[in-house]
Design a protein around this motif. Structure first.
Motif, PDB file in Angstrom:
ATOM      1  N   TRP A  70       6.244   5.065  11.176  1.00  0.00           N
ATOM      2  CA  TRP A  70       5.160   4.265  10.675  1.00  0.00           C
ATOM      3  C   TRP A  70       5.286   4.364   9.173  1.00  0.00           C
ATOM      4  O   TRP A  70       5.265   5.446   8.599  1.00  0.00           O
ATOM      5  CB  TRP A  70       3.843   4.861  11.135  1.00  0.00           C
ATOM      6  N   TRP A  79      -2.709  -7.944   5.004  1.00  0.00           N
ATOM      7  CA  TRP A  79      -3.756  -6.938   5.104  1.00  0.00           C
ATOM      8  C   TRP A  79      -3.633  -6.071   3.883  1.00  0.00           C
ATOM      9  O   TRP A  79      -2.542  -5.612   3.537  1.00  0.00           O
ATOM     10  CB  TRP A  79      -3.631  -6.077   6.366  1.00  0.00           C
ATOM     11  N   GLU A 123     -11.135   2.376   5.604  1.00  0.00           N
ATOM     12  CA  GLU A 123      -9.832   3.038   5.675  1.00  0.00           C
ATOM     13  C   GLU A 123      -8.682   2.131   5.261  1.00  0.00           C
ATOM     14  O   GLU A 123      -8.563   1.059   5.798  1.00  0.00           O
ATOM     15  CB  GLU A 123      -9.557   3.533   7.113  1.00  0.00           C
ATOM     16  N   PRO A 124      -7.798   2.557   4.360  1.00  0.00           N
ATOM     17  CA  PRO A 124      -7.788   3.896   3.780  1.00  0.00           C
ATOM     18  C   PRO A 124      -8.757   4.072   2.623  1.00  0.00           C
ATOM     19  O   PRO A 124      -8.949   5.207   2.195  1.00  0.00           O
ATOM     20  CB  PRO A 124      -6.350   4.045   3.291  1.00  0.00           C
ATOM     21  N   PHE A 132       0.805  -1.232   0.000  1.00  0.00           N
ATOM     22  CA  PHE A 132       0.000   0.000   0.000  1.00  0.00           C
ATOM     23  C   PHE A 132       0.834   1.277   0.000  1.00  0.00           C
ATOM     24  O   PHE A 132       0.287   2.357   0.080  1.00  0.00           O
ATOM     25  CB  PHE A 132      -0.975   0.013   1.180  1.00  0.00           C
ATOM     26  N   GLN A 133       2.141   1.150  -0.072  1.00  0.00           N
ATOM     27  CA  GLN A 133       2.923   2.387  -0.008  1.00  0.00           C
ATOM     28  C   GLN A 133       3.801   2.604  -1.230  1.00  0.00           C
ATOM     29  O   GLN A 133       4.812   3.294  -1.159  1.00  0.00           O
ATOM     30  CB  GLN A 133       3.758   2.410   1.274  1.00  0.00           C
ATOM     31  N   ASP A 134       3.382   2.023  -2.310  1.00  0.00           N
ATOM     32  CA  ASP A 134       4.114   2.214  -3.554  1.00  0.00           C
ATOM     33  C   ASP A 134       3.143   2.898  -4.519  1.00  0.00           C
ATOM     34  O   ASP A 134       1.951   2.563  -4.563  1.00  0.00           O
ATOM     35  CB  ASP A 134       4.535   0.831  -4.070  1.00  0.00           C
ATOM     36  N   GLU A 135       3.658   3.841  -5.279  1.00  0.00           N
ATOM     37  CA  GLU A 135       2.816   4.601  -6.201  1.00  0.00           C
ATOM     38  C   GLU A 135       1.967   3.685  -7.101  1.00  0.00           C
ATOM     39  O   GLU A 135       0.832   4.013  -7.435  1.00  0.00           O
ATOM     40  CB  GLU A 135       3.738   5.497  -7.054  1.00  0.00           C
ATOM     41  N   TYR A 194       0.404   1.137  -6.366  1.00  0.00           N
ATOM     42  CA  TYR A 194      -0.776   0.547  -5.718  1.00  0.00           C
ATOM     43  C   TYR A 194      -1.892   1.561  -5.452  1.00  0.00           C
ATOM     44  O   TYR A 194      -2.805   1.302  -4.676  1.00  0.00           O
ATOM     45  CB  TYR A 194      -0.357  -0.144  -4.412  1.00  0.00           C
ATOM     46  N   LYS A 195      -1.807   2.681  -6.100  1.00  0.00           N
ATOM     47  CA  LYS A 195      -2.810   3.739  -5.902  1.00  0.00           C
ATOM     48  C   LYS A 195      -4.239   3.200  -6.060  1.00  0.00           C
ATOM     49  O   LYS A 195      -5.131   3.562  -5.312  1.00  0.00           O
ATOM     50  CB  LYS A 195      -2.558   4.849  -6.921  1.00  0.00           C
ATOM     51  N   LEU A 196      -4.457   2.337  -7.024  1.00  0.00           N
ATOM     52  CA  LEU A 196      -5.809   1.820  -7.264  1.00  0.00           C
ATOM     53  C   LEU A 196      -5.956   0.344  -6.887  1.00  0.00           C
ATOM     54  O   LEU A 196      -6.943  -0.298  -7.267  1.00  0.00           O
ATOM     55  CB  LEU A 196      -6.200   2.045  -8.731  1.00  0.00           C
TER      56      LEU A 196
END
Lengths: 396, 396, 396, 396
Positions: free
Chosen positions: C394, C147, C192-193, C104-107, C109-111
């Motif tokens: 975090w 998750w 969320e998110p 979830f923190q790589d560009e 994975y935006k969608l």
């Protein structure tokens, strides 16, 4: 971390005195049958008239020592001779507390009472409150308690704004009819029985009307009447700050129903609420806040349910009185988040039941009110005696 | 942005056909009096027996053309001669749909029915379902619908786990009694009337039991039975994916009550739900999903309330059929968030009422069912004729 | 009502043994800075790499004795030499627990990640999990914990159904890559998110995917990931009944955030959860349920926050072990609602801190872990030593 | 049921005039990158300074014609020369609207700003607001908008009551510094980023402080800042009745996040809100209510997101203006629940997009603002030109 179970002598004189003088008003309607829209289940031995309800209230007071007042609900508790009812109560050590109006169980109130656009019906609803004020005089009741079922089920059904204005007019006329030593307390409720909007949904609305009325109009906070996630102790703190917390109705709920035994769903929340009350000095008998139970017992026995409720409030209160306020204040000012939280939680985690047993014994009561009551034979007695007649029910 | 109001010819043949064959089952209990725990208000002209309920169902079907089935509730709709009832229905173009059991209005079920630890009571609850299966045979009903009020009000009141096991046993016995062409559909509900826990609170629990039972056991999704914030269309999509959506109960709610007219609280949600149904091909008559209304009318007139509900579902369906699925798929694959959302919203924002009026006229119906019904004189007729006897009520 | 504070000897042998062997896994990410979308506030002395995180984990274990494992998060905890990291941990009495993937923190994975309609991105997300499985082998980790932040913000943004199908495919490929002694645990989260829908929103969805995968796929229940009003202990009971509770993430929340210290918001709920776990025999080391903390400390100190969390779980566990199960079962079968509830509440109201102090002393630990840690000087040490470098945060 | 799509001429002169003069303020921060605590994804071409933000605001106004003002956020939008910024804006037809203070992104404010028990920090927070008032003078801004992140994460962390008192003191000092033609508007928020309590959680609290301050202090209602189930249009009606609705922040949310495009989650709610505004006469330019967007675009393009937001508000407004108020009032007074609801819903179901296209054309604008903007080439232009420098982000 407390080293051991605290005893009464661990409390300050003031705290001990507050605990000794604490009192909680009981609702007459908690002793009859009640239920949900799906079914009202019956319980043997429930009262058949206001006199028998008061007998049961007196039982709770006899064993807990903290419930010396009873709230009446009109017309459910109408009698021919209020002087006789008052005497019946006082003979058993109970006084009449608030008078609760009821403008939700008459066919006329289908679309509203004090907010109704039909002037005849609105007049009738106002007149009902004037009658309640007369009953206050006859019974020595200090406050008129108003909770309205008014609201709408569908957007557009009625004008939200016009209903507010009519409500303000109705309340003004009722308030004007009060004697100088009588109060009006206005309860709010987030939802139910109206589905789309309720006319007094939140403390802000109740406060706005009370401010318009005058000093003797105050807000009633009922634990079960909030949206999920609402911080109730914040509202307690705010209303105490404004001098407008008139009454506090104890009960609890998990989701949508608000009539479980106080402390049954979230005992920590109850403690946090009592902590705000204690820290604001609002527990004192002359604080002007009327603490009461407002709950119904659907599945469980009524009198034991009220006894458990009273002791739950006592336990939360004793814990709140144990909070080391000096240390708390210091940790708060130091910005030590964990330490401050720990001080509060330390009091909550303490087992205060022995301390309360001690308190009761010092007052000539049995240490365990529930056990003493269950052993008294009273339940068997009413189950055999209260046969025939109409069992009182929620709404009767 | 659509340039103009779409007409029936703007729909594809398939979409037009789906709209023409759409059907929604009506609940017999929607036509009697109903209310809240605070008060059941009365309405003139409500039916006094199952025959009159069916007469009213037939009225809704006469004007909307989409409600040709009626759900019965046992024992509320028990009659001596089911063949006669069935014929009475069919004579008016109505067939008997699901049979709904009722194990929540008998004193015995105070602490549970199919989950009760008392074997006598659990037996009685199972037997009631076996009786329902007999009535299914007598009426030609295709499915047994089970919603349980079972649950507890207080933590510890009963064992959550043991109740699940007893529920599984009870359901297995009921399922085994079904004929091969009969289904069992199991409804879940997040809360109420149980306050602390309900025994079938969510779709996961219902699914778990259905999986254990067999292929003819399916989940019932009721719009009003979820926690706040739940994405209901997700559950629809998931259950359709699993082939386990047995029935869909339409209604709506703002917070805690679930019996408002479908689409009255959140019409966009209703559209999103219908969009999932349409996109999964589940609207087709042979999809195996039984669409029905499950709502009660407390303040509003019953028959008009059902008519409005049926047209609300039709409108949401027509909008869902207007979604440009090819363009939507393309925008989704392109990752164009706004464009994809716009395609969905464009259909929602379209006024489909003229299109539906056209559809009705093509079927020989009045273009505006509500207007036609209100002008028919039927309400006056039942108000004057249905006098005496016991008005049917929610729970009767 | 308990007459006095219970001591260790008041527990049964089995209960004492369970308490002694209880273990709670710690998350490496709890020791770095964390915050909200509004601001990440900093704390002096936070770790700068996975080795320092493990040092802090070891501190919590040193004082509580119940946190001998650490969860790693990849890529946050990537190192060149996993053998060295493993040895570093084991030298301090800590083993590597679950490996948590992060998609979830790589560009890219935006969608979405495992649900993305873009095959390149979905491939990348699957490959990341295969890399995690390699790290499991290198570290001896027993389970891969997934998750997903996947979901959509707007209706129509993507196809709910197609995403489920892609998710199933992705998981199947990952599951197939596991060794026979490795498990996959799938976490669900209500919101969320993603704002409109999440792809694994509830336990039902997680279970459906686990059932499709096989026996070594299980559900992760995280306390903070539910809609308001959800009865979490019910889900615990249900998943234990199905043998599919793979892990339990402790934390708490009042409304929307889920990273407060476990027990901080609703200690009674924590007790009820532990009560279900104890009553189902799932506390035993071989039960197959991995208990862990999953929380972040925004305002409070990290290590003390984890210590308090561990002792909160211990206290809830000890209370659950004190429940008189025989008396409870009897009251439940007798249908005595109040008595049954009282038995549960009696255990909850008991002060178990002295008992736990006794337990710790019997294990050679200080009776009060928080006090002992705060006096140890470790905080001062890391504040002065961990200067320079990049503080772990975090997401780092 | 409307027979056809309404045109501009179907509106009354007054309604047409209100629609023509409607204006919505845009937030400068909507044009930068934003995200969640999990990740801030980037978008090509976002502004790098306040001047470029204003350029983008001007684009939205150029195509919609209804967004002629921009809200600034200090310090995010600090510039050396406010006169130059003001001129830059006015040259493009945009004026400076409210000045928003920011006391949540400085390390000092970890435990609070205007409520902080540390006098130095509280002083700093007050001073920041005094600086904002200076910027108001320099930019011609009419109102100071205060939203506070203040609150606590754990019970006991700080005194709820003491924080209220400090807040009151802080606000009094700020209010006193305002010029006579400047207003202070105070926003409330139910939760986040504080987890346990927020210091201004509800409209009641905001109102209480505004009443204490004076006539030029008013409440800000933000759509996304309420507990689930809250009836927002009721609050609108109540605040308008009291003359204390200072500003209305448009956005929407499904559960916990409040920054989706207005109308994206519940368009019917938006309509009901606009209906209260229209029916109270509060849409008029001189009503004293500042309507604005307060939302961030995480996944979708920024400028198109703001365009869609503006047109969504316009559509809801046009529908509200179509409500047949005379018929509504009559149905309400007649107690015809369904008819009254139908009158409201009829307006909502109407497709007003053609009418708004007509309005735009009458004002020399393109009928479809989104299409016109996307075809304008502006997005390509900024993507290629705005390279290098620091992209503005939420919080920057």
């Amino acid at each position: 971390m407390t080293a051991s179970v605290p005893s009464l002598s661990d409390l300050s004189d003031e705290a001990r005195s507050l605990l000794k003088t604490q009192s909680i008003e009981l609702p007459s309607w908690a002793f009859g049958n009640s239920g949900t829209r799906f079914r009202v289940f019956t319980t043997a031995g429930v009262p058949r008239d206001p006199y028998e309800k008061i007998d049961d209230v007196a039982q709770v007071n006899k064993y807990t020592g903290v419930t010396p007042r009873v709230s009446l609900h009109i017309p459910w508790d109408k009698v021919d001779d209020y002087e006789a009812l008052r005497k019946h109560a006082e003979d058993q050590g109970v006084t009449i507390g608030n008078i609760n109006s009821n403008v939700f169980q008459d066919e006329d109130y289908k679309l509203g009472s004090l907010t109704n656009s039909n002037e005849r019906i609105r007049r009738k609803a106002i007149d009902h409150h004037l009658e309640c004020i007369d009953i206050m005089r006859a019974t020595g009741s200090p406050a008129l308690k108003i909770w309205l079922a008014d609201g709408t089920n569908y957007p557009g059904q009625d004008s939200i704004r016009a209903r507010q204005d009519r409500l303000a007019d109705s309340l003004a006329e009722i308030y004007a009819a009060l004697d100088d030593d009588q109060e009006l307390v206005l309860e709010y409720k987030f939802f139910e029985p109206a589905f789309y909007h309720t006319d007094v949904p939140d403390w802000g609305t109740s406060l706005v009307h009370c401010l318009a009325l005058g000093d003797r109009a105050k807000v009633v906070l009922d634990t079960g009447h909030h949206a999920p996630g609402t911080n109730i102790e914040f509202i307690v703190a705010q209303l105490l700050r404004l001098g407008r917390l008139g009454a506090f109705d104890f009960n609890s709920r998990f989701y949508a129903d608000d009539d479980l035994i106080v402390g049954a769903a979230d005992p920590y929340q109850l403690f946090r609420i009592m902590n705000e009350i204690v820290s604001a000095g609002a527990l004192a008998p002359d604080s002007g806040v009327n603490f009461m139970l407002d709950q119904c017992h659907n599945l469980e026995e009524k009198i034991p349910g009220e006894i458990r409720s009273a002791t739950n409030v006592q336990e939360a209160t004793a814990k709140a009185l144990l909070v080391d306020r000096e240390a708390l204040d210091q940790a708060q000012r130091a910005g030590d988040v964990l330490a401050a939280n720990d001080i509060l939680v330390d009091a909550y985690n303490t087992d205060v039941r022995p301390l309360l047993a001690e308190l009761r014994e010092s007052q000539g009561l049995a240490p365990d009110p529930m056990k003493a009551f269950l052993e008294s034979g009273y339940l068997d007695k009413i189950r055999s005696e209260r046969v025939g007649g109409t069992a009182a029910g929620w709404g009767a």
